[in-house]
Write an enzyme that holds these catalytic residues in place. Structure first.
Site, PDB file in Angstrom:
ATOM      1  N   ARG A  24       0.960  -1.604   0.043  1.00 45.65           N
ATOM      2  CA  ARG A  24      -0.109   0.097   0.485  1.00 45.65           C
ATOM      3  C   ARG A  24       0.651   1.507   0.375  1.00 45.65           C
ATOM      4  O   ARG A  24       1.559   1.461   0.799  1.00 45.65           O
ATOM      5  CB  ARG A  24      -0.905  -0.497   1.255  1.00 45.65           C
ATOM      6  CG  ARG A  24      -1.609   1.356   0.895  1.00 45.65           C
ATOM      7  CD  ARG A  24      -3.129   1.118   2.506  1.00 45.65           C
ATOM      8  NE  ARG A  24      -3.447   2.232   2.572  1.00 45.65           N
ATOM      9  CZ  ARG A  24      -3.725   3.364   3.510  1.00 45.65           C
ATOM     10  NH1 ARG A  24      -2.669   3.285   4.452  1.00 45.65           N
ATOM     11  NH2 ARG A  24      -4.509   4.730   3.387  1.00 45.65           N
ATOM     12  N   HIS A  70      -3.482  10.916   0.019  1.00 50.75           N
ATOM     13  CA  HIS A  70      -2.221  10.867   1.560  1.00 50.75           C
ATOM     14  C   HIS A  70      -2.083  12.251   2.653  1.00 50.75           C
ATOM     15  O   HIS A  70      -0.817  12.417   2.332  1.00 50.75           O
ATOM     16  CB  HIS A  70      -1.604   9.482   1.594  1.00 50.75           C
ATOM     17  CG  HIS A  70      -0.924   8.898   3.604  1.00 50.75           C
ATOM     18  ND1 HIS A  70      -1.358   7.627   3.999  1.00 50.75           N
ATOM     19  CD2 HIS A  70      -1.198   9.692   4.726  1.00 50.75           C
ATOM     20  CE1 HIS A  70      -0.704   7.270   4.718  1.00 50.75           C
ATOM     21  NE2 HIS A  70      -0.562   8.390   5.570  1.00 50.75           N
ATOM     22  N   GLU A 115      -7.863   8.316   5.711  1.00 51.76           N
ATOM     23  CA  GLU A 115      -8.019   8.862   6.982  1.00 51.76           C
ATOM     24  C   GLU A 115      -8.345  10.363   7.119  1.00 51.76           C
ATOM     25  O   GLU A 115      -7.655  11.707   7.542  1.00 51.76           O
ATOM     26  CB  GLU A 115      -6.846   9.097   7.738  1.00 51.76           C
ATOM     27  CG  GLU A 115      -5.967   7.556   8.677  1.00 51.76           C
ATOM     28  CD  GLU A 115      -4.971   7.647   9.364  1.00 51.76           C
ATOM     29  OE1 GLU A 115      -4.319   6.250   9.885  1.00 51.76           O
ATOM     30  OE2 GLU A 115      -4.604   8.692   9.911  1.00 51.76           O
ATOM     31  N   ASN A 164      -7.511   1.665   9.645  1.00 51.07           N
ATOM     32  CA  ASN A 164      -5.916   1.889  10.463  1.00 51.07           C
ATOM     33  C   ASN A 164      -6.284   2.091  12.262  1.00 51.07           C
ATOM     34  O   ASN A 164      -7.498   2.890  12.088  1.00 51.07           O
ATOM     35  CB  ASN A 164      -6.056   3.541   9.786  1.00 51.07           C
ATOM     36  CG  ASN A 164      -5.358   3.364   8.810  1.00 51.07           C
ATOM     37  OD1 ASN A 164      -5.394   2.189   8.049  1.00 51.07           O
ATOM     38  ND2 ASN A 164      -4.532   4.119   7.859  1.00 51.07           N
ATOM     39  N   TYR A 195      -4.606   2.319  15.822  1.00 48.20           N
ATOM     40  CA  TYR A 195      -3.424   1.823  16.144  1.00 48.20           C
ATOM     41  C   TYR A 195      -3.915   2.178  17.935  1.00 48.20           C
ATOM     42  O   TYR A 195      -2.904   0.873  18.531  1.00 48.20           O
ATOM     43  CB  TYR A 195      -2.527   3.409  16.311  1.00 48.20           C
ATOM     44  CG  TYR A 195      -1.475   3.310  14.877  1.00 48.20           C
ATOM     45  CD1 TYR A 195      -0.926   3.050  14.307  1.00 48.20           C
ATOM     46  CD2 TYR A 195      -2.149   3.817  13.698  1.00 48.20           C
ATOM     47  CE1 TYR A 195      -0.120   3.076  13.601  1.00 48.20           C
ATOM     48  CE2 TYR A 195      -2.144   3.719  12.087  1.00 48.20           C
ATOM     49  CZ  TYR A 195      -1.046   3.530  12.250  1.00 48.20           C
ATOM     50  OH  TYR A 195       0.311   3.463  10.898  1.00 48.20           O
ATOM     51  N   GLU A 222      -3.390  -0.161   7.861  1.00 43.37           N
ATOM     52  CA  GLU A 222      -2.273   0.660   8.531  1.00 43.37           C
ATOM     53  C   GLU A 222      -2.439  -0.623  10.178  1.00 43.37           C
ATOM     54  O   GLU A 222      -3.341  -0.003  10.882  1.00 43.37           O
ATOM     55  CB  GLU A 222      -2.246   2.129   8.754  1.00 43.37           C
ATOM     56  CG  GLU A 222      -1.799   2.698   7.946  1.00 43.37           C
ATOM     57  CD  GLU A 222      -1.323   3.957   7.626  1.00 43.37           C
ATOM     58  OE1 GLU A 222      -1.067   4.486   8.715  1.00 43.37           O
ATOM     59  OE2 GLU A 222      -1.867   4.518   7.426  1.00 43.37           O
TER      60      GLU A 222
END
Length: 445
Positions: free
Chosen positions: A78, A122, A167, A287, A289, A350
């Site tokens: 990606r 991005h 995002e 994504n 985290y 991600e």
């Protein structure tokens, strides 16, 4: 030109990067100026005054970097396409040398048997579009769709998966509401049109991509589970407001055709917009985290919540982010229960962590192992997950934090540009090699 490899039924083990964070060559071959180029030049914006003029020099070293991906046995890469490299002004003339670079890149992926997952945006908006209002300006959505068509007409025959936006929540919140990312505006709830105009751009781009022959199209959202700071009803209500504003605002319009309750009027939403935004997608990129703690706001706060520490004092990464793999499992199962049959297959586009420079990076291995196990558990409970991309292949320019954080499976010496695979690189390679039928994840080693 080599056709894309792999089968849609295979689990897409991969790695992820972003153009502005690794490419460098910001003034070469006709590339225009992005909002992040401008932001890096503003005193005090970036840690230690760093910029991305060179970054990882991927623009010149991409064959070496693709060899590193192939050496993992990964199935997909990606990457993002820099809008100002392709269309320097964000509209009008195309920069042929910019498109040629990505043409070489996707051919290089195909030659190595790797699927291309291309992200169109991005965060590196061409500066002339920001000068005209940026994502606060509805017209930017139309310009984005034109750019998507230009890129897809050149690359659609070799790109396995297109991601429209990366995002959009972060662009709205960090870039336009809080002012800590480019373009540095601090509008708080006045930034809400940014969310809608990005989603409108997504919907228009979906149509443009499909018209150019795109095989598979999706969007990537950063989803951050809110965790009530206590069992007080006020904290539960604040957590619901947090989720609506920073999570579901970016999925409900696509998958439900409507907005969640944001507690404010949305005069920027026009008739017909939601029909465009809710065009069917093939993949939802997630994504993930970390979760955040959420508490009721103090009197006079502009937002209907306050972010705080996650209860239970979990360990944290080098960025200070709490490590809670169970929150990823809960997020994935929540997506399934919230959207039901409207939820397309998910790819974790991600997931990763920053620690220090060490080559023997056991904390990163532990983080990845636990989060891949969380994905496997969600799959066992019926969530359709079809990919996992580690962030990141390389240490890189980490936005406002400059070159301090180290997210890479591969260490980069920025002075020499030498790449050195870490222990986590070997671990991930072995995990991929040991994956089950169809490439699906087994318990991480």
């Amino acid at each position: 030109m080599t056709p894309v490899s792999g089968s849609p039924s295979e689990f897409q083990w991969g790695v992820a990067t972003a153009a502005f964070q690794i490419e460098g060559a910001t003034g070469e071959d006709g590339r225009g100026v992005s909002v992040w180029d401008t932001f890096c030049r503003e005193p005090g914006r970036i840690r230690e005054g760093h910029n991305a003029d060179v970054a990882c020099d991927h623009y010149h070293r991409w064959p070496e970097d693709l060899d590193l991906i192939a050496g993992l046995g990964a199935r997909a890469y990606r990457f993002s396409i820099a809008w100002p490299r392709v269309q320097p002004d964000g509209s009008g003339p195309v920069n042929a040398k910019g498109l040629d670079f990505y043409d070489r890149l996707v051919d290089g992926l195909a030659e190595r048997g790797l699927n291309a997952t291309a992200t169109l945006f991005h965060w590196d908006l061409p500066q002339p579009l920001e000068d005209a209002g940026g994502w606060l300006n509805r017209d930017t959505a139309a310009r984005f769709a034109e750019y998507a068509a230009i890129v897809a007409e050149r690359l659609a025959d070799r790109v396995a998966l297109w991601i429209t936006l990366n995002e959009p929540m972060v662009v709205m919140a960090y870039g336009y509401a809080f002012g800590v990312h480019a373009p540095g505006r601090a509008l708080m709830l006045g930034a809400l049109p940014v969310a809608h105009h990005q989603l409108l751009g997504h919907g228009l781009a979906v149509e443009a991509l499909r018209g150019a022959g795109a095989r598979s199209v999706g969007i990537t959202n950063n989803l951050t589970p809110g965790h009530p700071a206590s069992d007080r009803p006020e904290d539960a209500a604040a957590t619901k407001a947090f989720d609506n504003l920073l999570n579901w605002q970016f999925t409900d319009p696509i998958l439900r055709g409507g907005h969640p309750d944001l507690g404010v009027d949305l005069p920027h939403v026009r008739d017909g917009d939601l029909a465009v935004i809710s065009a069917p997608i093939d993949v939802l990129g997630v994504n993930y985290y970390n979760p955040v703690g959420v508490a009721a706001p103090a009197e006079g706060d502009e937002l209907p919540f306050t972010m705080t520490e996650v209860p239970g004092a979990p360990p944290v990464t080098g960025m200070g982010w709490p490590v809670v793999p169970g929150a990823l499992y809960r997020l994935l199962t929540t997506l399934k229960s919230r959207y039901g049959d409207a939820l397309p297959p998910i790819q974790i586009t991600e997931s990763g962590c920053s620690y220090d420079e060490a080559l023997d990076d056991r904390p990163r291995i532990d983080y990845l192992s636990a989060h891949i196990d969380a994905v496997r558990a969600a799959m066992n409970d019926g969530v359709d997950v079809r990919g996992y991309y580690v962030w990141s292949l390389l240490d890189n320019f980490e936005w406002a934090e400059g070159y301090g954080p180290r997210f890479g499976l591969v260490h980069v010496d920025y002075a020499t540009q030498r790449r050195t695979p870490r222990a986590s690189y070997a671990w991930y390679r072995d995990l991929i090699a040991a994956s089950g039928p169809g490439g699906q994840p087994r318990t991480a080693p």
